[in-house]
Design a protein around this motif. Structure first.
Motif, PDB file in Angstrom:
ATOM      1  N   VAL A  30       0.873  -1.176   0.000  1.00 37.19           N
ATOM      2  CA  VAL A  30       0.000   0.000   0.000  1.00 37.19           C
ATOM      3  C   VAL A  30       0.908   1.224   0.000  1.00 37.19           C
ATOM      4  CG1 VAL A  30      -1.673   1.370   1.298  1.00 37.19           C
ATOM      5  CG2 VAL A  30      -1.911  -1.121   1.216  1.00 37.19           C
ATOM      6  N   GLU A  31       0.712   2.104  -0.971  1.00 37.98           N
ATOM      7  CA  GLU A  31       1.459   3.354  -1.022  1.00 37.98           C
ATOM      8  C   GLU A  31       0.553   4.471  -0.513  1.00 37.98           C
ATOM      9  OE1 GLU A  31       3.872   6.280  -4.126  1.00 37.98           O
ATOM     10  OE2 GLU A  31       3.093   4.362  -4.851  1.00 37.98           O
ATOM     11  N   ALA A  32       1.010   5.175   0.518  1.00 40.20           N
ATOM     12  CA  ALA A  32       0.220   6.264   1.098  1.00 40.20           C
ATOM     13  C   ALA A  32       1.161   7.255   1.771  1.00 40.20           C
ATOM     14  CB  ALA A  32      -0.771   5.716   2.121  1.00 40.20           C
ATOM     15  N   GLY A  33       0.923   8.535   1.522  1.00 37.42           N
ATOM     16  CA  GLY A  33       1.682   9.578   2.195  1.00 37.42           C
ATOM     17  C   GLY A  33       3.183   9.504   2.000  1.00 37.42           C
ATOM     18  N   GLY A  34       3.630   9.122   0.828  1.00 36.54           N
ATOM     19  CA  GLY A  34       5.061   9.060   0.547  1.00 36.54           C
ATOM     20  C   GLY A  34       5.741   7.812   1.092  1.00 36.54           C
ATOM     21  N   LEU A  35       4.939   6.877   1.607  1.00 28.48           N
ATOM     22  CA  LEU A  35       5.490   5.636   2.139  1.00 28.48           C
ATOM     23  C   LEU A  35       4.885   4.441   1.428  1.00 28.48           C
ATOM     24  CD1 LEU A  35       5.291   6.413   5.966  1.00 28.48           C
ATOM     25  CD2 LEU A  35       7.334   6.513   4.515  1.00 28.48           C
ATOM     26  N   LEU A  36       5.691   3.431   1.216  1.00 29.30           N
ATOM     27  CA  LEU A  36       5.221   2.157   0.685  1.00 29.30           C
ATOM     28  C   LEU A  36       5.284   1.164   1.832  1.00 29.30           C
ATOM     29  CD1 LEU A  36       4.349   0.552  -1.871  1.00 29.30           C
ATOM     30  CD2 LEU A  36       6.765  -0.084  -2.112  1.00 29.30           C
ATOM     31  N   HIS A  37       4.128   0.668   2.236  1.00 28.54           N
ATOM     32  CA  HIS A  37       4.037  -0.338   3.292  1.00 28.54           C
ATOM     33  C   HIS A  37       3.974  -1.705   2.606  1.00 28.54           C
ATOM     34  CE1 HIS A  37       3.096   2.594   6.515  1.00 28.54           C
ATOM     35  NE2 HIS A  37       2.664   3.293   5.487  1.00 28.54           N
ATOM     36  N   ILE A  38       4.864  -2.594   3.007  1.00 27.39           N
ATOM     37  CA  ILE A  38       4.921  -3.919   2.391  1.00 27.39           C
ATOM     38  C   ILE A  38       4.530  -4.961   3.434  1.00 27.39           C
ATOM     39  CG2 ILE A  38       6.336  -5.589   1.138  1.00 27.39           C
ATOM     40  CD1 ILE A  38       8.211  -3.241   0.439  1.00 27.39           C
ATOM     41  N   SER A  39       3.541  -5.772   3.078  1.00 28.15           N
ATOM     42  CA  SER A  39       3.101  -6.850   3.958  1.00 28.15           C
ATOM     43  C   SER A  39       4.237  -7.835   4.205  1.00 28.15           C
ATOM     44  CB  SER A  39       1.923  -7.593   3.323  1.00 28.15           C
ATOM     45  OG  SER A  39       0.820  -6.736   3.182  1.00 28.15           O
TER      46      SER A  39
END
Length: 158
Positions: A30-39
């Motif tokens: 999930v890309e949000a707010g300049g961050l990519l969160h990776i499960s």
């Protein structure tokens, strides 16, 4: 950056795998707010999950290899989500979960398998915050699972 990382992978004798599909009701990134969160990503060796409990039936070196393979999968997920690695600004945080025997206390050494690869591939941008936690079990009996937060540059406007 993508070409430089491809070259570093080749120098290390490593190959970037295909990004693994989620195994349950979630998305890989999930890309949000300049961050990519990776499960959380599992360690694959020739398409098979590396299993076992570190400090019980597997040693620290095996755990480090599993952590490195999780990190390779994280990089594959970054590339799949962003189209290339050129938008990576910084590896912000790795969350490392190690399937550990109850008396095992070398989780940081196991996690270094992932941390050292991020440094090798991304240089100073690969320096990150990290947690390394021992757990009694992981999905599919995996030895290690790692999730990540990556700072990304905005996509170029065409």
């Amino acid at each position: 950056m993508t070409i430089a990382i491809d070259r570093k992978l080749e120098e290390l004798g490593l190959t970037l795998p295909e990004a693994a599909a989620p195994i349950a009701a979630y998305v890989a990134t999930v890309e949000a707010g300049g961050l990519l969160h990776i499960s959380g990503q599992l360690p694959f060796n020739d398409g098979v999950v590396m299993t076992g409990r570190i400090g019980e039936d597997k040693d620290v070196a095996y755990g480090q290899d599993a952590a490195q393979r999780c990190a390779l999968m994280l990089v594959a997920q970054i590339k799949a989500a962003l189209g290339s690695l050129d938008r990576v600004d910084r590896i912000v945080k790795l969350g490392v979960f190690i399937n550990s025997a109850p008396d095992f206390i070398q989780q940081p050494q196991v996690a270094n398998g992932a941390s050292e690869l991020m440094l090798a591939l991304f240089g100073d941008a690969g320096r990150h915050a990290r947690s390394a936690v021992g757990v009694p079990a992981l999905p599919r009996g995996a030895a290690v699972e790692i999730d990540a937060i990556i700072a990304v540059r905005p996509a170029a406007l065409d």
